[in-house]
Design an enzyme around this catalytic site. Structure first.
Site, PDB file in Angstrom:
ATOM      1  N   GLN A  81      -1.958   2.327   9.842  1.00 18.13           N
ATOM      2  CA  GLN A  81      -0.674   2.474   9.148  1.00 18.13           C
ATOM      3  C   GLN A  81       0.320   3.272   9.989  1.00 18.13           C
ATOM      4  OE1 GLN A  81      -3.642   2.912   7.746  1.00 18.13           O
ATOM      5  NE2 GLN A  81      -3.679   2.332   5.605  1.00 18.13           N
ATOM      6  N   ASN A 104      -5.817  12.150   0.595  1.00 18.90           N
ATOM      7  CA  ASN A 104      -4.860  11.346   1.373  1.00 18.90           C
ATOM      8  C   ASN A 104      -5.656  10.545   2.399  1.00 18.90           C
ATOM      9  OD1 ASN A 104      -2.089  10.596   1.933  1.00 18.90           O
ATOM     10  ND2 ASN A 104      -2.318  11.688   3.875  1.00 18.90           N
ATOM     11  N   LYS A 105      -4.965   9.735   3.141  1.00 16.35           N
ATOM     12  CA  LYS A 105      -5.585   8.824   4.107  1.00 16.35           C
ATOM     13  C   LYS A 105      -6.668   9.508   4.938  1.00 16.35           C
ATOM     14  CE  LYS A 105      -5.194   5.357   4.494  1.00 16.35           C
ATOM     15  NZ  LYS A 105      -6.211   4.522   3.788  1.00 16.35           N
ATOM     16  N   ASP A 137      -2.347  10.825  -2.118  1.00 11.69           N
ATOM     17  CA  ASP A 137      -2.704   9.772  -3.081  1.00 11.69           C
ATOM     18  C   ASP A 137      -3.088  10.360  -4.426  1.00 11.69           C
ATOM     19  OD1 ASP A 137      -3.188   8.514  -0.264  1.00 11.69           O
ATOM     20  OD2 ASP A 137      -2.907   6.877  -1.708  1.00 11.69           O
ATOM     21  N   ARG A 187      -7.745  -0.232  -6.605  1.00 13.74           N
ATOM     22  CA  ARG A 187      -7.769   0.919  -5.704  1.00 13.74           C
ATOM     23  C   ARG A 187      -7.880   2.186  -6.574  1.00 13.74           C
ATOM     24  NH1 ARG A 187      -4.151   1.198  -0.620  1.00 13.74           N
ATOM     25  NH2 ARG A 187      -6.092   2.141   0.116  1.00 13.74           N
ATOM     26  N   ARG A 193       0.860  -1.192   0.000  1.00 19.43           N
ATOM     27  CA  ARG A 193       0.000   0.000   0.000  1.00 19.43           C
ATOM     28  C   ARG A 193       0.888   1.231   0.000  1.00 19.43           C
ATOM     29  NH1 ARG A 193       2.428   1.949   3.623  1.00 19.43           N
ATOM     30  NH2 ARG A 193       0.889   3.613   3.642  1.00 19.43           N
ATOM     31  N   GLY A 194       0.260   2.401  -0.144  1.00 18.19           N
ATOM     32  CA  GLY A 194       1.013   3.638  -0.336  1.00 18.19           C
ATOM     33  C   GLY A 194       1.010   3.933  -1.833  1.00 18.19           C
ATOM     34  N   ALA A 195       0.635   5.164  -2.189  1.00 12.97           N
ATOM     35  CA  ALA A 195       0.392   5.485  -3.605  1.00 12.97           C
ATOM     36  C   ALA A 195       1.567   5.129  -4.523  1.00 12.97           C
ATOM     37  CB  ALA A 195      -0.003   6.956  -3.735  1.00 12.97           C
TER      38      ALA A 195
HETATM   39  O1  MRU Z   1      -4.513   3.060   2.169  1.00 15.00           O
HETATM   40  P1  MRU Z   1      -3.047   3.335   2.066  1.00 15.00           P
HETATM   41  O2  MRU Z   1      -2.263   2.785   3.197  1.00 15.00           O
HETATM   42  O3  MRU Z   1      -2.501   2.918   0.709  1.00 15.00           O
HETATM   43  O4  MRU Z   1      -2.931   4.907   2.139  1.00 15.00           O
HETATM   44  C1  MRU Z   1      -1.677   5.495   2.040  1.00 15.00           C
HETATM   45  C2  MRU Z   1      -1.693   6.967   2.185  1.00 15.00           C
HETATM   46  O5  MRU Z   1      -2.716   7.585   2.311  1.00 15.00           O
HETATM   47  C3  MRU Z   1      -0.372   7.664   2.068  1.00 15.00           C
HETATM   48  O6  MRU Z   1      -0.361   8.809   2.851  1.00 15.00           O
HETATM   49  C4  MRU Z   1      -0.144   8.050   0.605  1.00 15.00           C
HETATM   50  O7  MRU Z   1      -0.325   6.947  -0.238  1.00 15.00           O
HETATM   51  C5  MRU Z   1       1.217   8.619   0.377  1.00 15.00           C
HETATM   52  S1  MRU Z   1       2.482   7.408   0.577  1.00 15.00           S
HETATM   53  C6  MRU Z   1       3.938   8.061   0.082  1.00 15.00           C
END
Ligand code: MRU
Length: 373
Positions: free
Chosen positions: A214, A265-266, A255, A105, A57-59
């Site tokens: 996270q 973002n999250k 994201d 996603r 996970r993470g963009a």
């Molecule tokens: O649902 P996730 O864990 O994929 O969400 C991740 C985030 O929201 C991060 O802040 C974002 O992807 C930036 S990661 C460099």
């Protein structure tokens, strides 16, 4: 300048070649920090499932994973059908795999961006008259290029972001934006790593980041390994510590960033931004240009992933709410650009008005957006 490149050797997702067979490997992030388990995936469906289950996970990391997944699709097809398969048929398969991955996603634009780039690469290979082995090789090279560019982008974001951090600062971060979330050092956390490695004394408040945690599971783990002092807090404690905890800045990732600077973002990020403004604390977003989607005028049109409400009503399979109740679980929210002090990218720091500054930073950068190719 800190030589972060020399110091950073951790990886969250990578390609593994075993003789003629390729595989996508990753750390299963859903098990961290309790267990460090490496997944070896040999089918594109497994890659799609791993993204959907947040095992990666993470963009930026899911963008790189999708690219590797498409390279894997061709490698597997060759394994199964041999090299007599028509290249056009292989590309038709890639389009389907692209749709499969894109559907996992929807919010993080890096994923769609990577898929589009891989398909464009395959189409060009067909126009160039490539054979199937050449196409397979080219897809692997393109996926590695996407990973390499993200690695480099992390280095630059870290350097730019660290200029906003002073010795002795106490900062707050939300979700995980470190090496687990990218192909390199991270985005927001890269800024913190670079500042720390350059000798600045820091203390980081880490939001636990309900419901998938996270912050508690991944960011606290990363910072602890790096020896950066941290305090883990529940999301609802952020206001209290902004008032009394001496927080000097907030650093988060993104994201998807719309042309006007609205940032998806999250979930919970928007609330943190509102709180930061109420306490006159600078709020910084750190993201590579591959996260900027200039095709969207504002954040209103960013597609929002809705996840299974079970993530809210239970923790690791243990119910924490009455059975049968309704629960909402949007994975992300949108922070209006007006709450954001600056957006740190791999090409420099954008400040309001974002319509102009983001466009200027992205000038000449390859096409962004989720338009089908
Ligand atoms: O649902 P996730 O864990 O994929 O969400 C991740 C985030 O929201 C991060 O802040 C974002 O992807 C930036 S990661 C460099």
């Amino acid at each position: 300048m800190t030589d972060v490149k020399r110091l950073h050797e951790k990886r969250t997702v990578w390609w593994q070649q075993d003789g003629a067979h390729g595989a996508v490997c990753m750390i299963d992030q859903s098990l961290l920090p309790g267990e460090v388990v490496i997944l070896t995936l040999t089918h594109e469906q497994q890659v799609a499932d791993a993204i959907a289950r947040l095992q990666v996970r993470g963009a930026p990391a899911i963008g790189v994973t999708a690219a590797l997944g498409m390279a894997l699709a061709i490698s597997r097809l060759r394994d199964e059908q041999g090299d007599t398969l028509a290249v056009e048929q292989a590309v038709a398969h890639l389009r389907n795999v692209g749709e499969l991955l894109r559907g996992t996603r929807p919010t993080a634009v890096n994923l769609a961006w990577s898929v589009d780039r891989m398909i464009r690469h395959a189409q060009q290979a067909v126009r160039d008259g490539c054979s199937l082995p050449e196409l397979a090789q080219g897809m692997q090279a393109e996926a590695q290029a996407i990973a390499g560019e993200d690695f480099e982008a992390c280095l630059r974001m870290g350097e730019f972001g660290a200029t906003l951090i002073a010795d002795g600062d106490t900062l707050l971060t939300h979700c995980n934006t470190g090496w687990l979330a990218t192909a390199g050092w991270g985005s927001a956390l890269a800024s913190i790593y670079v500042a720390h490695r350059s000798g600045k004394k820091l203390h980081i408040f880490v939001d636990e980041t309900r419901p998938v945690l996270q912050g508690a599971r991944l960011t606290a783990w990363e910072l602890q390994q790096e020896g950066i002092p941290l305090t883990l807090i529940t999301d609802s404690m952020a206001a209290h510590f902004m008032r009394y905890g001496g927080i000097k800045g907030v650093f988060v990732g993104a994201d998807r960033i719309a042309a006007n600077g609205d940032v998806a973002n999250k979930i919970g990020t928007y609330g943190v931004a509102v709180l930061a403004q109420a306490h006159a604390i600078p709020f910084y977003v750190v993201a590579p240009r591959s996260t900027i989607d200039l095709s969207l005028a504002s954040g209103e049109r960013i597609p929002m992933e809705q996840r299974n409400p079970d993530e809210i009503t239970s923790i690791r399979g243990i119910p924490i709410a009455p059975a049968g109740i309704h629960a909402a679980n949007p994975a992300f929210d949108v922070t209006p650009g007006s709450y954001i002090t600056a957006i740190v990218t791999d090409a420099g720091i954008a400040r309001p008005p974002y319509n102009q500054s983001l466009r200027a930073l992205c000038a000449g950068y390859h096409a962004v957006g989720t338009g089908n190719v």
